[in-house]
Motif scaffolding. Sequence first.
Motif, PDB file in Angstrom:
ATOM      1  N   ALA A 112       0.982  -1.086  -0.114  1.00 15.84           N
ATOM      2  CA  ALA A 112       0.005  -0.023   0.024  1.00 15.84           C
ATOM      3  C   ALA A 112       0.903   1.274  -0.122  1.00 15.84           C
ATOM      4  O   ALA A 112       0.412   2.371   0.027  1.00 15.84           O
ATOM      5  CB  ALA A 112      -0.839   0.120   1.143  1.00 15.84           C
ATOM      6  N   GLY A 113       2.042   1.205  -0.221  1.00 13.78           N
ATOM      7  CA  GLY A 113       3.231   2.093  -0.040  1.00 13.78           C
ATOM      8  C   GLY A 113       3.473   2.691   1.297  1.00 13.78           C
ATOM      9  O   GLY A 113       3.923   4.027   1.363  1.00 13.78           O
ATOM     10  N   LEU A 114       3.114   2.180   2.274  1.00 13.81           N
ATOM     11  CA  LEU A 114       3.637   2.509   3.840  1.00 13.81           C
ATOM     12  C   LEU A 114       4.851   1.797   4.227  1.00 13.81           C
ATOM     13  O   LEU A 114       5.242   0.777   3.505  1.00 13.81           O
ATOM     14  CB  LEU A 114       2.436   2.101   4.734  1.00 13.81           C
ATOM     15  CG  LEU A 114       1.084   3.156   4.726  1.00 13.81           C
ATOM     16  CD1 LEU A 114       0.298   3.014   3.531  1.00 13.81           C
ATOM     17  CD2 LEU A 114       0.683   2.871   5.971  1.00 13.81           C
ATOM     18  N   ARG A 115       5.546   2.420   5.245  1.00 16.65           N
ATOM     19  CA  ARG A 115       6.640   1.906   5.832  1.00 16.65           C
ATOM     20  C   ARG A 115       6.328   1.291   6.938  1.00 16.65           C
ATOM     21  O   ARG A 115       5.935   1.852   7.876  1.00 16.65           O
ATOM     22  CB  ARG A 115       7.770   3.134   5.784  1.00 16.65           C
ATOM     23  CG  ARG A 115       8.027   3.707   4.382  1.00 16.65           C
ATOM     24  CD  ARG A 115       8.938   4.730   4.801  1.00 16.65           C
ATOM     25  NE  ARG A 115       8.500   5.963   5.338  1.00 16.65           N
ATOM     26  CZ  ARG A 115       8.851   6.777   6.222  1.00 16.65           C
ATOM     27  NH1 ARG A 115      10.406   6.984   6.149  1.00 16.65           N
ATOM     28  NH2 ARG A 115       8.081   7.807   6.718  1.00 16.65           N
ATOM     29  N   ALA A 116       6.502  -0.090   7.452  1.00 12.98           N
ATOM     30  CA  ALA A 116       6.156  -0.542   8.586  1.00 12.98           C
ATOM     31  C   ALA A 116       7.028  -1.270   9.528  1.00 12.98           C
ATOM     32  O   ALA A 116       8.083  -1.809   8.917  1.00 12.98           O
ATOM     33  CB  ALA A 116       5.072  -2.012   8.152  1.00 12.98           C
ATOM     34  N   LEU A 117       6.894  -1.171  10.907  1.00 15.71           N
ATOM     35  CA  LEU A 117       7.771  -1.670  11.679  1.00 15.71           C
ATOM     36  C   LEU A 117       6.830  -2.405  12.762  1.00 15.71           C
ATOM     37  O   LEU A 117       5.826  -1.718  13.129  1.00 15.71           O
ATOM     38  CB  LEU A 117       8.552  -0.636  12.451  1.00 15.71           C
ATOM     39  CG  LEU A 117       9.456   0.245  11.618  1.00 15.71           C
ATOM     40  CD1 LEU A 117      10.290   1.354  12.502  1.00 15.71           C
ATOM     41  CD2 LEU A 117      10.846  -0.443  11.083  1.00 15.71           C
ATOM     42  N   ASP A 118       7.537  -3.551  13.349  1.00 16.62           N
ATOM     43  CA  ASP A 118       6.703  -4.098  14.362  1.00 16.62           C
ATOM     44  C   ASP A 118       7.599  -3.748  15.620  1.00 16.62           C
ATOM     45  O   ASP A 118       8.850  -4.125  15.413  1.00 16.62           O
ATOM     46  CB  ASP A 118       6.656  -5.666  14.258  1.00 16.62           C
ATOM     47  CG  ASP A 118       7.875  -6.284  14.049  1.00 16.62           C
ATOM     48  OD1 ASP A 118       7.988  -6.253  12.562  1.00 16.62           O
ATOM     49  OD2 ASP A 118       8.362  -7.200  14.587  1.00 16.62           O
ATOM     50  N   ALA A 119       7.214  -3.316  16.693  1.00 13.45           N
ATOM     51  CA  ALA A 119       8.106  -2.633  17.905  1.00 13.45           C
ATOM     52  C   ALA A 119       7.183  -2.770  19.139  1.00 13.45           C
ATOM     53  O   ALA A 119       7.110  -1.803  19.588  1.00 13.45           O
ATOM     54  CB  ALA A 119       8.247  -1.035  17.525  1.00 13.45           C
ATOM     55  N   PRO A 120       7.114  -3.904  19.706  1.00 15.56           N
ATOM     56  CA  PRO A 120       6.691  -4.404  20.842  1.00 15.56           C
ATOM     57  C   PRO A 120       7.757  -3.724  21.965  1.00 15.56           C
ATOM     58  O   PRO A 120       8.831  -3.603  21.684  1.00 15.56           O
ATOM     59  CB  PRO A 120       6.332  -5.761  20.724  1.00 15.56           C
ATOM     60  CG  PRO A 120       7.592  -6.429  19.870  1.00 15.56           C
ATOM     61  CD  PRO A 120       7.504  -5.164  18.909  1.00 15.56           C
ATOM     62  N   VAL A 121       7.060  -3.693  23.344  1.00 11.44           N
ATOM     63  CA  VAL A 121       7.671  -2.969  24.299  1.00 11.44           C
ATOM     64  C   VAL A 121       7.546  -4.247  25.472  1.00 11.44           C
ATOM     65  O   VAL A 121       6.812  -5.016  25.704  1.00 11.44           O
ATOM     66  CB  VAL A 121       7.011  -1.827  24.561  1.00 11.44           C
ATOM     67  CG1 VAL A 121       6.945  -0.649  23.297  1.00 11.44           C
ATOM     68  CG2 VAL A 121       5.634  -1.982  25.102  1.00 11.44           C
ATOM     69  N   SER A 122       8.535  -3.687  26.301  1.00  9.05           N
ATOM     70  CA  SER A 122       8.692  -4.456  27.586  1.00  9.05           C
ATOM     71  C   SER A 122       8.779  -3.409  28.775  1.00  9.05           C
ATOM     72  O   SER A 122       9.721  -2.404  28.442  1.00  9.05           O
ATOM     73  CB  SER A 122       9.758  -5.557  27.763  1.00  9.05           C
ATOM     74  OG  SER A 122       9.960  -5.984  28.908  1.00  9.05           O
ATOM     75  N   GLY A 123       8.261  -3.601  29.862  1.00  8.22           N
ATOM     76  CA  GLY A 123       8.527  -2.468  30.828  1.00  8.22           C
ATOM     77  C   GLY A 123       7.414  -2.229  31.790  1.00  8.22           C
ATOM     78  O   GLY A 123       7.474  -1.406  32.713  1.00  8.22           O
TER      79      GLY A 123
END
Length: 294
Positions: A112-123
Motif C-alpha cells: 500500500a506504499g507505507l513503511r511498517a515496523l513491528d516494535a513491541p515493548v517491555s517495561g
Amino acid sequence: MTRIAFVGLGIMGLPMAKNLVRAGHEVVGYNRSEAKRGKLADAGGTAAGSVPEAVRGAEVVITMLPDSPDVEAVVLGREGVLDSAGRGTLLVDMSTIAPATARTVAQRASEAGLRALDAPVSGGEQGAVDGTLSIMVGGERAHFDAALPLLEVLGATVVHVGPAGAGQTVKAANQLIVAGTIQLVAEALTYLDAQAVELEPAVRVLSGGLAGSAVLERKATGMLAREFTPGFRVDLHHKDLGIVVDSAREAGVVVPLGAVVAQLMAAARAQGLGELDHSALLLGVERLCGRSSD
C-alpha cells in the motif's frame, strides 16, 4: 513537530501518547473508549472519533492494541489504517502480536506504499509512564532510523533486531523469560515461607546474588504484600505465552519449561485471576501446595 496518529489508548498506550505530546508532537488519538480519548485531549492531544479521522494526514501511525485480531482489524480492515493513511506514512505497531501477523502487516503495508515496523515493548505500565520502555524493533533499517527519534521518547532501550516479525519474536522470548522467572520467584517465596524464613530479608539477600533480577526487584515486594494490582495482567501474559508456544512449534523449537509455565498461567486465568497482575502466579503456587488463604 511530527503529526502522529496513536490508535489504542489503554494502560500502555495512553501514557505513551502523553509522552509524545510532552515531547512537542501533534498527537491525534483514537480509542473505542470515549473516556480514554478525553484523557489524551486533557493532556494536550487531540481526540479522534474514528481510526480514519485519526490517521488522515498523519506522518506516523502508532498502534498499541491487545492482540493479533485487533491489529488485523484496525490496520488491514475496512476503513483501517491502510485504507486511510497516505503513501509514505510510517506505521509502527507497538502491540504484542504473533510474528506471522507482523510479517503479514509489513507485507500489506509495503504493497500500500507505507513503511511498517513491528516494535513491541517491555517495561510495563510504569515504564510507559516514565518513558523508559525497552523497545525491540523489526523491519527495514531505514524505517527504523526514521522512527528512532520518536521511539527514544518512549523508551530507554531501543534496538533494531532484524527484519519484519523479528521484534515480535524477541518480545515472545522476553515474555517467556519473564513468566518463567515470576513462576520461580513464586515457588521460592512459597518454599521459604513454609520453613518460617523471614521473607523480606531473604528477598534482599537473594537480590544481591546471582538470583537477582529485574523480576525479583520489581515484583517480590508486591507479592510479599499480596498486592496484585495489574501492571501487566495474567490475561495478557496468557495470550503472549500462547504466541510463544505456537511460534516455537512453527519453528520446530522445543520449549519444555515454557510449555509448563504457559499451562500454569492458563490455570491462574481459569481460577479467576486473569485481571490480576501476572505476579499472582504466587496464588497458583500456594493453591497447589494447599497453603492458600485467598
